[in-house]
Design an enzyme around this catalytic site. Structure first.
Site, PDB file in Angstrom:
ATOM      1  N   TYR A  18       6.699  14.438 -21.897  1.00  0.00           N
ATOM      2  CA  TYR A  18       6.045  14.339 -20.585  1.00  0.00           C
ATOM      3  C   TYR A  18       5.063  13.176 -20.474  1.00  0.00           C
ATOM      4  O   TYR A  18       4.128  13.231 -19.676  1.00  0.00           O
ATOM      5  CB  TYR A  18       5.356  15.658 -20.223  1.00  0.00           C
ATOM      6  CG  TYR A  18       6.286  16.837 -20.257  1.00  0.00           C
ATOM      7  CD1 TYR A  18       7.230  17.024 -19.258  1.00  0.00           C
ATOM      8  CD2 TYR A  18       6.234  17.756 -21.300  1.00  0.00           C
ATOM      9  CE1 TYR A  18       8.109  18.106 -19.296  1.00  0.00           C
ATOM     10  CE2 TYR A  18       7.101  18.836 -21.344  1.00  0.00           C
ATOM     11  CZ  TYR A  18       8.037  19.003 -20.341  1.00  0.00           C
ATOM     12  OH  TYR A  18       8.900  20.069 -20.377  1.00  0.00           O
ATOM     13  N   ALA A  19       5.266  12.124 -21.231  1.00  0.00           N
ATOM     14  CA  ALA A  19       4.404  10.942 -21.141  1.00  0.00           C
ATOM     15  C   ALA A  19       4.918  10.068 -19.995  1.00  0.00           C
ATOM     16  O   ALA A  19       5.548   9.029 -20.205  1.00  0.00           O
ATOM     17  CB  ALA A  19       4.384  10.184 -22.462  1.00  0.00           C
ATOM     18  N   ASN A  20       4.665  10.542 -18.780  1.00  0.00           N
ATOM     19  CA  ASN A  20       5.164   9.898 -17.570  1.00  0.00           C
ATOM     20  C   ASN A  20       4.093   9.977 -16.489  1.00  0.00           C
ATOM     21  O   ASN A  20       3.361  10.960 -16.411  1.00  0.00           O
ATOM     22  CB  ASN A  20       6.413  10.621 -17.049  1.00  0.00           C
ATOM     23  CG  ASN A  20       7.476  10.804 -18.103  1.00  0.00           C
ATOM     24  OD1 ASN A  20       7.987   9.840 -18.642  1.00  0.00           O
ATOM     25  ND2 ASN A  20       7.810  12.049 -18.408  1.00  0.00           N
TER      26      ASN A  20
ATOM     27  N   HIS B  61       7.792  19.199 -13.600  1.00  0.00           N
ATOM     28  CA  HIS B  61       8.564  18.072 -14.132  1.00  0.00           C
ATOM     29  C   HIS B  61       9.788  17.789 -13.260  1.00  0.00           C
ATOM     30  O   HIS B  61      10.149  16.629 -13.050  1.00  0.00           O
ATOM     31  CB  HIS B  61       8.977  18.348 -15.580  1.00  0.00           C
ATOM     32  CG  HIS B  61       9.589  17.168 -16.263  1.00  0.00           C
ATOM     33  ND1 HIS B  61       8.940  15.961 -16.398  1.00  0.00           N
ATOM     34  CD2 HIS B  61      10.799  17.006 -16.852  1.00  0.00           C
ATOM     35  CE1 HIS B  61       9.719  15.108 -17.043  1.00  0.00           C
ATOM     36  NE2 HIS B  61      10.856  15.716 -17.326  1.00  0.00           N
TER      37      HIS B  61
ATOM     38  N   ASP C  85       8.216   7.686 -20.503  1.00  0.00           N
ATOM     39  CA  ASP C  85       8.520   7.658 -21.929  1.00  0.00           C
ATOM     40  C   ASP C  85       9.958   7.190 -22.119  1.00  0.00           C
ATOM     41  O   ASP C  85      10.678   6.931 -21.149  1.00  0.00           O
ATOM     42  CB  ASP C  85       8.265   9.028 -22.562  1.00  0.00           C
ATOM     43  CG  ASP C  85       9.050  10.164 -21.913  1.00  0.00           C
ATOM     44  OD1 ASP C  85      10.201   9.943 -21.466  1.00  0.00           O
ATOM     45  OD2 ASP C  85       8.521  11.288 -21.871  1.00  0.00           O
TER      46      ASP C  85
ATOM     47  N   HIS D  86       0.831  -1.198   0.000  1.00  0.00           N
ATOM     48  CA  HIS D  86       0.000   0.000   0.000  1.00  0.00           C
ATOM     49  C   HIS D  86       0.869   1.252   0.000  1.00  0.00           C
ATOM     50  O   HIS D  86       1.774   1.379   0.810  1.00  0.00           O
ATOM     51  CB  HIS D  86      -0.925  -0.024   1.218  1.00  0.00           C
ATOM     52  CG  HIS D  86      -1.923   1.067   1.227  1.00  0.00           C
ATOM     53  ND1 HIS D  86      -2.306   1.689   2.383  1.00  0.00           N
ATOM     54  CD2 HIS D  86      -2.627   1.657   0.227  1.00  0.00           C
ATOM     55  CE1 HIS D  86      -3.204   2.616   2.101  1.00  0.00           C
ATOM     56  NE2 HIS D  86      -3.413   2.612   0.795  1.00  0.00           N
TER      57      HIS D  86
END
EC number: 5.4.99.62
Length: 139
Positions: free
Chosen positions: A128-130, A106, A28, A20
């Site tokens: 920024y594909a994170n 970021h 990316d 948990h």
């Protein structure tokens, strides 16, 4: 906590060990991986696998209660942002719990990714594909 079957043995083992509030970063192809953090590299070539393919596959097994995104994603990558938020909303309905979405810079995102149990690298080559996914519990 695991909910199904992922074929990649490293990814499957990672998900099965999550407790948990443990976090996993899905990134990316360009997201840096700090020393000492497990790297699960799924990238084959530019765009394969796509970021959302990795998210959809992982969340088929992983109970998620929170997600953290870089605020820059909203403007720099609106398509991926929309797909991700839509997916998380559907996932929340499927899981029967709210998934809280937080936005950070970021720079803050990269610092938080250094606290993850692992960073999963996709083949995504868009900015920024994170996302940081935080594990929930199934009970």
């Amino acid at each position: 906590m695991k909910k199904g079957t992922v074929l990649n043995s490293e990814l499957s083992a990672l998900i099965s060990r999550l407790g948990h509030t443990d976090s996993v970063t899905v990134g990316d192809a360009g997201l840096p991986v700090p020393d000492g953090i497990q790297r699960i590299d799924l990238a084959l070539t530019h765009g394969i696998p796509r970021f959302m393919q990795v998210i959809e596959t992982m969340t088929a097994e992983m109970q998620v209660e929170r997600a953290v995104l870089a605020q820059e994603m909203v403007e720099a990558n609106p398509d991926i942002h929309r797909q991700l938020v839509t997916w998380l909303q559907r996932l929340a309905q499927t899981q029967g719990n709210a998934i809280h979405i937080d936005y950070v810079s970021h720079g803050q995102f990269k610092a938080l990714s250094g606290e993850s149990k692992a960073i999963v690298r996709s083949g995504e080559c868009s900015p920024y594909a994170n996302v940081l996914l935080y594990a929930g519990v199934t009970f």
